[in-house]
Scaffold this motif. Structure first.
Motif, PDB file in Angstrom:
ATOM      1  N   HIS A  92      12.465   9.682 -25.460  1.00 37.52           N
ATOM      2  CA  HIS A  92      12.950  10.152 -23.751  1.00 37.52           C
ATOM      3  C   HIS A  92      11.817   9.625 -22.877  1.00 37.52           C
ATOM      4  CE1 HIS A  92      16.141  12.692 -25.400  1.00 37.52           C
ATOM      5  NE2 HIS A  92      15.325  12.727 -26.417  1.00 37.52           N
ATOM      6  N   ALA A  93      12.359   9.406 -21.699  1.00 32.78           N
ATOM      7  CA  ALA A  93      11.333   8.904 -20.815  1.00 32.78           C
ATOM      8  C   ALA A  93      10.373   9.792 -20.528  1.00 32.78           C
ATOM      9  CB  ALA A  93      12.075   8.916 -19.491  1.00 32.78           C
ATOM     10  N   PHE A  94       9.179   9.399 -20.507  1.00 26.41           N
ATOM     11  CA  PHE A  94       7.948  10.302 -20.127  1.00 26.41           C
ATOM     12  C   PHE A  94       7.393  10.193 -18.898  1.00 26.41           C
ATOM     13  CE2 PHE A  94       3.429  11.001 -20.156  1.00 26.41           C
ATOM     14  CZ  PHE A  94       3.149  12.351 -20.564  1.00 26.41           C
ATOM     15  N   GLY A  95       6.911   8.838 -18.454  1.00 26.06           N
ATOM     16  CA  GLY A  95       6.339   8.578 -17.357  1.00 26.06           C
ATOM     17  C   GLY A  95       5.727   7.241 -17.099  1.00 26.06           C
ATOM     18  N   LEU A  96       4.645   6.968 -16.554  1.00 29.50           N
ATOM     19  CA  LEU A  96       4.404   5.838 -16.102  1.00 29.50           C
ATOM     20  C   LEU A  96       2.674   5.585 -16.191  1.00 29.50           C
ATOM     21  CD1 LEU A  96       5.473   2.925 -14.788  1.00 29.50           C
ATOM     22  CD2 LEU A  96       4.556   3.833 -12.630  1.00 29.50           C
ATOM     23  N   GLY A  97       2.459   4.530 -16.962  1.00 31.63           N
ATOM     24  CA  GLY A  97       0.811   4.235 -17.128  1.00 31.63           C
ATOM     25  C   GLY A  97       0.475   3.076 -16.222  1.00 31.63           C
ATOM     26  N   VAL A  98      -0.316   3.345 -15.084  1.00 27.77           N
ATOM     27  CA  VAL A  98      -0.439   2.238 -14.090  1.00 27.77           C
ATOM     28  C   VAL A  98      -1.853   1.746 -14.463  1.00 27.77           C
ATOM     29  CG1 VAL A  98      -0.872   1.425 -11.694  1.00 27.77           C
ATOM     30  CG2 VAL A  98       0.900   3.258 -12.409  1.00 27.77           C
ATOM     31  N   LEU A  99      -2.015   0.422 -14.852  1.00 26.07           N
ATOM     32  CA  LEU A  99      -3.436  -0.135 -15.248  1.00 26.07           C
ATOM     33  C   LEU A  99      -4.150  -0.928 -14.240  1.00 26.07           C
ATOM     34  CD1 LEU A  99      -2.449  -1.387 -18.854  1.00 26.07           C
ATOM     35  CD2 LEU A  99      -2.776   1.196 -17.965  1.00 26.07           C
ATOM     36  N   THR A 100      -5.542  -0.407 -13.998  1.00 26.61           N
ATOM     37  CA  THR A 100      -6.381  -1.105 -13.039  1.00 26.61           C
ATOM     38  C   THR A 100      -6.895  -2.147 -13.852  1.00 26.61           C
ATOM     39  OG1 THR A 100      -6.593   0.868 -11.521  1.00 26.61           O
ATOM     40  CG2 THR A 100      -8.146  -0.950 -11.307  1.00 26.61           C
ATOM     41  N   THR A 101      -6.743  -3.415 -13.760  1.00 24.08           N
ATOM     42  CA  THR A 101      -7.189  -4.412 -14.693  1.00 24.08           C
ATOM     43  C   THR A 101      -8.165  -5.178 -13.842  1.00 24.08           C
ATOM     44  OG1 THR A 101      -5.193  -5.805 -14.259  1.00 24.08           O
ATOM     45  CG2 THR A 101      -5.135  -4.486 -15.995  1.00 24.08           C
ATOM     46  N   GLU A 116      -1.943  -6.152  -2.923  1.00 24.66           N
ATOM     47  CA  GLU A 116      -3.326  -5.646  -2.485  1.00 24.66           C
ATOM     48  C   GLU A 116      -3.134  -4.256  -1.605  1.00 24.66           C
ATOM     49  OE1 GLU A 116      -5.400  -8.938  -0.868  1.00 24.66           O
ATOM     50  OE2 GLU A 116      -6.050  -9.624  -2.915  1.00 24.66           O
ATOM     51  N   SER A 117      -2.451  -4.402  -0.557  1.00 27.20           N
ATOM     52  CA  SER A 117      -2.192  -3.115   0.439  1.00 27.20           C
ATOM     53  C   SER A 117      -1.474  -1.998  -0.021  1.00 27.20           C
ATOM     54  CB  SER A 117      -1.504  -3.847   1.574  1.00 27.20           C
ATOM     55  OG  SER A 117      -0.114  -3.832   1.348  1.00 27.20           O
ATOM     56  N   VAL A 118      -1.164  -2.003  -1.512  1.00 27.69           N
ATOM     57  CA  VAL A 118      -0.386  -0.733  -1.908  1.00 27.69           C
ATOM     58  C   VAL A 118      -1.228  -0.332  -3.178  1.00 27.69           C
ATOM     59  CG1 VAL A 118       1.894  -0.995  -0.829  1.00 27.69           C
ATOM     60  CG2 VAL A 118       1.347  -1.886  -3.390  1.00 27.69           C
ATOM     61  N   ARG A 119      -2.420  -0.783  -3.604  1.00 24.96           N
ATOM     62  CA  ARG A 119      -3.284  -0.684  -4.600  1.00 24.96           C
ATOM     63  C   ARG A 119      -3.451   0.841  -4.573  1.00 24.96           C
ATOM     64  NH1 ARG A 119      -6.023  -5.933  -6.111  1.00 24.96           N
ATOM     65  NH2 ARG A 119      -4.091  -6.898  -7.074  1.00 24.96           N
ATOM     66  N   PRO A 141       7.048  -2.977 -20.147  1.00 27.22           N
ATOM     67  CA  PRO A 141       6.163  -3.487 -19.112  1.00 27.22           C
ATOM     68  C   PRO A 141       6.950  -3.656 -17.677  1.00 27.22           C
ATOM     69  CG  PRO A 141       7.074  -5.234 -20.358  1.00 27.22           C
ATOM     70  CD  PRO A 141       7.352  -4.184 -21.141  1.00 27.22           C
ATOM     71  N   THR A 142       6.131  -3.265 -16.451  1.00 30.80           N
ATOM     72  CA  THR A 142       6.531  -3.128 -15.204  1.00 30.80           C
ATOM     73  C   THR A 142       5.417  -3.547 -14.218  1.00 30.80           C
ATOM     74  OG1 THR A 142       8.004  -1.847 -13.624  1.00 30.80           O
ATOM     75  CG2 THR A 142       6.536  -0.757 -14.879  1.00 30.80           C
ATOM     76  N   LEU A 143       5.619  -3.272 -13.068  1.00 31.00           N
ATOM     77  CA  LEU A 143       4.641  -3.382 -12.058  1.00 31.00           C
ATOM     78  C   LEU A 143       4.809  -2.233 -11.090  1.00 31.00           C
ATOM     79  CD1 LEU A 143       5.265  -7.299 -11.133  1.00 31.00           C
ATOM     80  CD2 LEU A 143       3.261  -6.276 -12.426  1.00 31.00           C
ATOM     81  N   ALA A 144       3.427  -1.725 -10.759  1.00 32.82           N
ATOM     82  CA  ALA A 144       3.491  -0.661  -9.672  1.00 32.82           C
ATOM     83  C   ALA A 144       2.361  -0.669  -8.769  1.00 32.82           C
ATOM     84  CB  ALA A 144       3.622   0.738 -10.392  1.00 32.82           C
ATOM     85  N   ASN A 145       2.522  -0.477  -7.592  1.00 29.08           N
ATOM     86  CA  ASN A 145       1.352  -0.522  -6.759  1.00 29.08           C
ATOM     87  C   ASN A 145       0.349  -1.870  -7.089  1.00 29.08           C
ATOM     88  OD1 ASN A 145       2.011   2.442  -7.178  1.00 29.08           O
ATOM     89  ND2 ASN A 145       0.919   2.337  -5.183  1.00 29.08           N
ATOM     90  N   GLY A 146       0.854  -2.818  -7.147  1.00 26.22           N
ATOM     91  CA  GLY A 146       0.270  -4.032  -7.379  1.00 26.22           C
ATOM     92  C   GLY A 146      -0.786  -4.115  -8.548  1.00 26.22           C
ATOM     93  N   HIS A 147      -0.203  -3.384  -9.697  1.00 28.43           N
ATOM     94  CA  HIS A 147      -0.902  -3.198 -10.881  1.00 28.43           C
ATOM     95  C   HIS A 147       0.129  -3.526 -12.067  1.00 28.43           C
ATOM     96  CE1 HIS A 147      -4.395  -1.287  -9.157  1.00 28.43           C
ATOM     97  NE2 HIS A 147      -3.690  -0.403  -8.428  1.00 28.43           N
ATOM     98  N   PRO A 148      -0.533  -3.967 -13.213  1.00 27.40           N
ATOM     99  CA  PRO A 148       0.401  -3.816 -14.283  1.00 27.40           C
ATOM    100  C   PRO A 148       0.675  -2.382 -14.666  1.00 27.40           C
ATOM    101  CG  PRO A 148      -1.750  -4.685 -14.907  1.00 27.40           C
ATOM    102  CD  PRO A 148      -1.689  -4.563 -13.163  1.00 27.40           C
ATOM    103  N   ALA A 149       1.997  -2.163 -15.267  1.00 29.96           N
ATOM    104  CA  ALA A 149       2.181  -0.473 -15.704  1.00 29.96           C
ATOM    105  C   ALA A 149       3.002  -0.775 -16.903  1.00 29.96           C
ATOM    106  CB  ALA A 149       3.004   0.104 -14.492  1.00 29.96           C
ATOM    107  N   ALA A 150       2.877   0.416 -17.512  1.00 28.49           N
ATOM    108  CA  ALA A 150       3.845   0.648 -18.743  1.00 28.49           C
ATOM    109  C   ALA A 150       4.674   1.752 -18.493  1.00 28.49           C
ATOM    110  CB  ALA A 150       2.862   0.657 -19.921  1.00 28.49           C
ATOM    111  N   ALA A 151       5.928   1.811 -18.732  1.00 24.80           N
ATOM    112  CA  ALA A 151       6.785   2.681 -18.489  1.00 24.80           C
ATOM    113  C   ALA A 151       6.999   3.564 -20.052  1.00 24.80           C
ATOM    114  CB  ALA A 151       8.448   2.138 -18.212  1.00 24.80           C
ATOM    115  N   ALA A 152       6.618   4.794 -20.240  1.00 22.86           N
ATOM    116  CA  ALA A 152       6.495   5.132 -21.297  1.00 22.86           C
ATOM    117  C   ALA A 152       7.761   6.243 -21.716  1.00 22.86           C
ATOM    118  CB  ALA A 152       5.124   6.003 -21.461  1.00 22.86           C
TER     119      ALA A 152
END
Length: 343
Positions: free
Chosen positions: A286-295, A129-132, A265-276
């Motif tokens: 090729h590695a593009f980036g990261l989509g961090v989802l606020t759910t 919660e403290s790094v959202r 799938p991964t976890l970033a900033n206390g959120h579910p995230a997708a490494a794309a």
């Protein structure tokens, strides 16, 4: 000189939480890691004079916080696109890269760097919660000393007297700074919405739906995952979209054809995230980036896209090109044994 092994034994248990603290102060993982190294260097140099008037943890936080305050002098705040202006209403226009020069961007942080499965579950939840992302971006609106006071008092729970000692100020000044910091965060509407835990079944299901939507170029699946008031922002540009109609018009342009994207799938900033990973002309993803989802319980409220390429995904322990999960990789071809028959 202090004993090297004694110093490491005493101070290393605090490294992970100090990294989280410096990250909250700076909004940058790169800078936070540098400041943690600076903290340990300063602590090593003065460890021999540490007299135990405060706990070792308080002493390290004092060094780290003041190192961060020094680093933040004459530095502009880090931002997300949604903090720089209103949403764009035309997804057909190219993202605004040109006018973003000079903007320092909030960086994501892997959950694994600040919380581990061995930690107490309540500690893991509090750390997430403290790094959202919303909080990290909101903290950047606070003057550095107000930011430090808020984090030391509200997030870490240090008494006002200890915070005053850390910052070489008075208890009254700490209380005043905390009151102003709270008011400013309230104005920025930070932390008003209850989010789902990234490991909760509902959050995992939304992440799976998001990943499937991209990998299958299925915009309808993405529509089902998003809330009607969902937002998408592309860090590194000033462009972001709000409202499902505009977001879907944008997604229709970027999902491409089935198989163009691969995601992990991964976890970033206390959120579910997708490494794309995006398929290139060579046929390799090729590695593009990261989509961090606020759910939330009602769906995905925000997608924050960080296009950091292989360098960013390496932070999450992921390779520069797509590698399918072990369970889905084809089994190695079995060659038939040659029979030892002589002609």
């Amino acid at each position: 000189m202090p004993d090297e092994h004694e110093f490491a034994r005493s101070t290393e248990p605090f490294r992970r939480e100090l990294l989280a603290h410096c990250y909250r102060m700076l909004g940058s993982l790169d800078e936070a890691e540098d400041l943690v190294q600076e903290t340990y260097l300063r602590a090593w140099r003065s460890y021999g004079t540490f007299e135990g008037r405060s706990s070792l943890r308080v002493w390290l936080y004092r060094i780290a916080t003041n190192a961060c305050l020094t680093a933040l002098r004459n530095r502009s705040r880090r931002a997300l696109p949604s903090g720089l202006g209103p949403p764009a209403d035309d997804p057909d226009i190219s993202p605004d890269y040109g006018t973003s020069l000079g903007v320092a961007w909030v960086q994501p942080i892997p959950d694994a760097l600040v919380a581990t499965q061995q930690d107490d579950p309540a500690t893991v939840v509090a750390t997430r919660e403290s790094v959202r992302l919303a909080l990290i971006a909101g903290l950047q609106y606070l003057p550095p000393r107000q930011r430090a006071v808020l984090l030391l008092r509200e997030v870490l729970g240090f008494p006002a007297s200890e915070v005053a000692a850390m910052l070489d100020t008075s208890v009254a000044a700490v209380k005043s700074a905390l009151q102003r910091a709270r008011a400013r965060l309230d104005e920025a509407a930070v932390g008003g919405e209850r989010l789902t835990e990234p490991t909760a079944p509902h959050a995992r299901a939304l992440l799976e739906q998001y990943i499937a939507g991209f990998q299958n170029a299925d915009v309808q699946a993405l529509e089902r995952a998003l809330r009607t008031d969902a937002s998408i922002e592309m860090v590194g540009t000033r462009t972001w979209f709000s409202g499902i109609a505009t977001c879907l018009r944008y997604l229709t342009q970027v999902v491409g054809s089935s198989g163009d994207w691969r995601m992990a799938p991964t976890l970033a900033n206390g959120h579910p995230a997708a490494a794309a990973y995006l398929r290139g002309v060579d046929g390799i993803h090729h590695a593009f980036g990261l989509g961090v989802l606020t759910t939330t319980r009602k769906g995905i409220a925000r997608v924050t896209v960080f296009s950091g390429g292989p360098e960013l995904l390496a932070r999450f322990g992921l390779p520069p090109t797509w590698e399918p999960p072990l369970a889905k990789r084809p089994a190695p071809e079995q060659k038939s044994p040659r029979l030892g028959v002589r002609g």
